[in-house]
Design an enzyme around this catalytic site. Sequence first.
Site, PDB file in Angstrom:
ATOM      1  N   ASP A   1       0.830  -1.201   0.000  1.00  9.49           N
ATOM      2  CA  ASP A   1       0.000   0.000   0.000  1.00  9.49           C
ATOM      3  C   ASP A   1       0.868   1.256   0.000  1.00  9.49           C
ATOM      4  O   ASP A   1       2.005   1.238   0.475  1.00  9.49           O
ATOM      5  CB  ASP A   1      -0.896   0.029   1.240  1.00  9.49           C
ATOM      6  CG  ASP A   1      -2.153  -0.802   1.069  1.00  9.49           C
ATOM      7  OD1 ASP A   1      -2.533  -1.068  -0.077  1.00  9.49           O
ATOM      8  OD2 ASP A   1      -2.750  -1.188   2.092  1.00  9.49           O
ATOM      9  N   MET A   2       0.287   2.349  -0.507  1.00  8.45           N
ATOM     10  CA  MET A   2       0.951   3.638  -0.443  1.00  8.45           C
ATOM     11  C   MET A   2       0.359   4.441   0.705  1.00  8.45           C
ATOM     12  O   MET A   2      -0.856   4.424   0.913  1.00  8.45           O
ATOM     13  CB  MET A   2       0.786   4.396  -1.764  1.00  8.45           C
ATOM     14  CG  MET A   2       1.631   5.654  -1.855  1.00  8.45           C
ATOM     15  SD  MET A   2       3.416   5.353  -1.674  1.00  8.45           S
ATOM     16  CE  MET A   2       3.754   4.494  -3.221  1.00  8.45           C
TER      17      MET A   2
ATOM     18  N   GLN B   1      -0.805   7.013  -6.346  1.00  2.16           N
ATOM     19  CA  GLN B   1      -1.895   7.914  -5.974  1.00  2.16           C
ATOM     20  C   GLN B   1      -2.006   9.047  -6.984  1.00  2.16           C
ATOM     21  O   GLN B   1      -1.065   9.808  -7.197  1.00  2.16           O
ATOM     22  CB  GLN B   1      -1.648   8.476  -4.575  1.00  2.16           C
ATOM     23  CG  GLN B   1      -1.610   7.405  -3.489  1.00  2.16           C
ATOM     24  CD  GLN B   1      -1.016   7.926  -2.192  1.00  2.16           C
ATOM     25  OE1 GLN B   1      -0.007   8.622  -2.199  1.00  2.16           O
ATOM     26  NE2 GLN B   1      -1.629   7.567  -1.074  1.00  2.16           N
TER      27      GLN B   1
ATOM     28  N   ARG C   1      -1.858  -0.773  -8.469  1.00  3.25           N
ATOM     29  CA  ARG C   1      -3.202  -0.351  -8.080  1.00  3.25           C
ATOM     30  C   ARG C   1      -3.205   1.175  -8.160  1.00  3.25           C
ATOM     31  O   ARG C   1      -2.431   1.847  -7.482  1.00  3.25           O
ATOM     32  CB  ARG C   1      -3.532  -0.806  -6.654  1.00  3.25           C
ATOM     33  CG  ARG C   1      -4.895  -0.321  -6.147  1.00  3.25           C
ATOM     34  CD  ARG C   1      -5.031  -0.499  -4.647  1.00  3.25           C
ATOM     35  NE  ARG C   1      -4.906  -1.897  -4.253  1.00  3.25           N
ATOM     36  CZ  ARG C   1      -4.509  -2.305  -3.052  1.00  3.25           C
ATOM     37  NH1 ARG C   1      -4.148  -1.415  -2.131  1.00  3.25           N
ATOM     38  NH2 ARG C   1      -4.438  -3.586  -2.770  1.00  3.25           N
TER      39      ARG C   1
ATOM     40  N   GLY D   1      -6.180   8.724  -3.824  1.00  2.00           N
ATOM     41  CA  GLY D   1      -5.378   9.149  -2.679  1.00  2.00           C
ATOM     42  C   GLY D   1      -6.266   9.624  -1.553  1.00  2.00           C
ATOM     43  O   GLY D   1      -7.264  10.323  -1.789  1.00  2.00           O
TER      44      GLY D   1
ATOM     45  N   ARG E   1     -10.545   7.984   7.444  1.00  2.00           N
ATOM     46  CA  ARG E   1     -10.208   8.311   6.059  1.00  2.00           C
ATOM     47  C   ARG E   1     -11.356   7.967   5.116  1.00  2.00           C
ATOM     48  O   ARG E   1     -11.564   8.629   4.101  1.00  2.00           O
ATOM     49  CB  ARG E   1      -8.916   7.618   5.636  1.00  2.00           C
ATOM     50  CG  ARG E   1      -7.678   8.242   6.266  1.00  2.00           C
ATOM     51  CD  ARG E   1      -6.406   7.781   5.571  1.00  2.00           C
ATOM     52  NE  ARG E   1      -6.195   6.359   5.725  1.00  2.00           N
ATOM     53  CZ  ARG E   1      -5.637   5.793   6.793  1.00  2.00           C
ATOM     54  NH1 ARG E   1      -5.248   6.549   7.806  1.00  2.00           N
ATOM     55  NH2 ARG E   1      -5.465   4.486   6.861  1.00  2.00           N
TER      56      ARG E   1
END
Length: 302
Positions: free
Chosen positions: A129-130, A158, A179, A183, A283
């Site tokens: 994941d970022m 993102q 992916r 963001g 989020r």
Amino acid sequence: MLRSICLFLSKNKMLTKFAQAYGLRFGAGRFVAGETLTEAVKTVKRLNQNGLSASIDYLGEYAGSEKDARRTAEECKKAIRAIADHQLDCELSLKLTSIGLDISEKLAEQHVRDILTEAKERRVPVTIDMEDYSRCGRTLDLYKRCKPDFPMLGTVIQAYLYRAAEDISSLMPYKPRLRLVKGAYKESAAVAFPDKKGTDLHFQQLIKLQLLSGHETAVATHDDDIISYTKTLVSDHQIPRGQFEFQMLYGIRTERQKELAEEGYRMRVYVPYGTDWYGYLMRRIAERPANAAFVLKGIFKK
């Protein structure tokens, strides 16, 4: 305003501890599969039975000690074994801060390689994941170091970051499995598009760049305009459906997820689990304020 408040609250340690103490009562059960791996496996089985793929994520960020990082890494390996043992159509999503990135890049890479070794043996894909902008470069650098040894490894780009197209170009030699997302962190206008229009246009450019490269692409969005753009693009360029998929979050637009699967598209659902769900939930509210209604119902439900 609500988005900024939610993103600020997502990092509040006191509220995180409070949320953990009271479990999933506060509406989070709509967006989180449960607190245990067993619950997550049950959810993934149900999704698979409905024609949906999955990606499970053991919730947790910013490990405060090597012990915490090691515990999360062990849970990730346990999840990989469960995916293989139950023959699930599922991958693992992994946050580097949860396995020690902020403590030591060397520690995080050691844990990543241990997790990937388990995944490679059991043929389970893994996506890194970022997280926020401050960790973007380190995440991609680690991805580049690990990808040659672990071909099934993916990562996230993102679209709200100005640097995203350049990052994709730098990854091309590695045949990246990506992916693509809009963001979800609060970033300065110095590094990220401050408005939806700019982000959406950039998102479309990234989808085109990655898909036309011939590499595996996941378009992670709940936005019908982005979905329509992707459908048109793959049709116009005769891109095989096995090269790409749509992804959405667990608990959001579930009927749309089923529709895409019924249309013959591969549809993957991001399924989080664990006790450290508070930051994730905040989020999700920041991304879509309407989600706040479900949380309020959970708070006042008897």
